[in-house]
Design a protein around this motif. Structure first.
Motif, mmCIF file in Angstrom:
data_model
loop_
_atom_site.group_PDB
_atom_site.id
_atom_site.type_symbol
_atom_site.label_atom_id
_atom_site.label_comp_id
_atom_site.label_asym_id
_atom_site.label_seq_id
_atom_site.Cartn_x
_atom_site.Cartn_y
_atom_site.Cartn_z
ATOM 1 N N PHE A 144 48.813 37.142 44.443
ATOM 2 C CA PHE A 144 49.332 38.479 44.174
ATOM 3 C C PHE A 144 50.851 38.431 44.182
ATOM 4 N N ARG A 155 52.745 45.622 49.103
ATOM 5 C CA ARG A 155 52.098 45.510 47.794
ATOM 6 C C ARG A 155 51.036 44.421 47.801
ATOM 7 N N HIS A 158 48.082 45.716 49.777
ATOM 8 C CA HIS A 158 47.408 46.749 48.987
ATOM 9 C C HIS A 158 46.482 46.105 47.950
ATOM 10 N N GLN A 159 47.003 45.131 47.219
ATOM 11 C CA GLN A 159 46.199 44.444 46.203
ATOM 12 C C GLN A 159 45.024 43.700 46.834
ATOM 13 N N CYS A 163 40.967 44.323 46.159
ATOM 14 C CA CYS A 163 40.097 43.202 45.760
ATOM 15 C C CYS A 163 38.904 43.106 46.711
#
Length: 170
Positions: A144, A155, A158-159, A163
């Motif tokens: 990421f 970030r 969060h990703q 997932c």
């Protein structure tokens, strides 16, 4: 408008996870490292989540992975905590220590430090395990891009949370 604890995309996906697993009659467990309980937090943000969520393990340190989830020390020493082998063992451990039908495990390097050439910041590994599963382990390594700046870590986490929630959809 009601206040939301987590970003809307996370909450919306968690709502789907709860509804679809309830329809499928599945119980869930999580084993989290770099996400620090965000996946469990997202699920439990949804009213009625107790019908599908059994428990979550936040095992941030290597010792916690070994003590709480039974990850073998040689897995961590050989492959590292950020490896498919480690998250597979975490997911299996979560199943063995819960009433869940499916478990997801997450470990990674959220940064800003801690990255290496082989596992740079943004490297996150995931595994999903099903009770009484036969066949090959299901695991995946993702990279990421948190970008630059003070929000990079958030970030990446969060990703990774998105997932992991996607892996819990039936």
């Amino acid at each position: 408008m009601s206040a939301m604890l987590l970003p809307e995309d996370v909450t919306d996906l968690a709502r789907r996870v709860v509804a679809e697993n309830e329809a499928a009659g599945r119980m869930l467990a999580t084993a989290e490292s770099c996400t620090g309980g965000l996946v469990a937090g997202a699920i439990t943000e949804i009213a009625g989540s107790s019908s599908v969520f059994d428990r979550g393990f936040v095992t941030y340190s290597n010792e916690a992975k070994m003590e709480a989830l039974g990850v073998a020390q040689d897995i961590i020493e050989t492959f590292g905590a950020v490896s498919i082998a480690c998250v597979w063992a975490m997911a299996q451990g979560a199943l063995e220590r819960s009433k869940a039908d499916v478990a997801v495990a997450i470990s990674g390097v959220a940064g800003p430090g801690g990255g290496t050439q082989l596992k740079p910041v943004g490297t996150v590994v995931f595994a999903r395990a099903f009770r009484n599963q036969t066949g090959e382990p299901e695991g995946e390594m993702k990279h990421f891009d948190g970008g630059n700046g003070k929000d990079a870590r958030a970030r990446i986490r969060h990703q990774a949370t998105i997932c992991a929630l996607e892996l819990l959809l039936p």
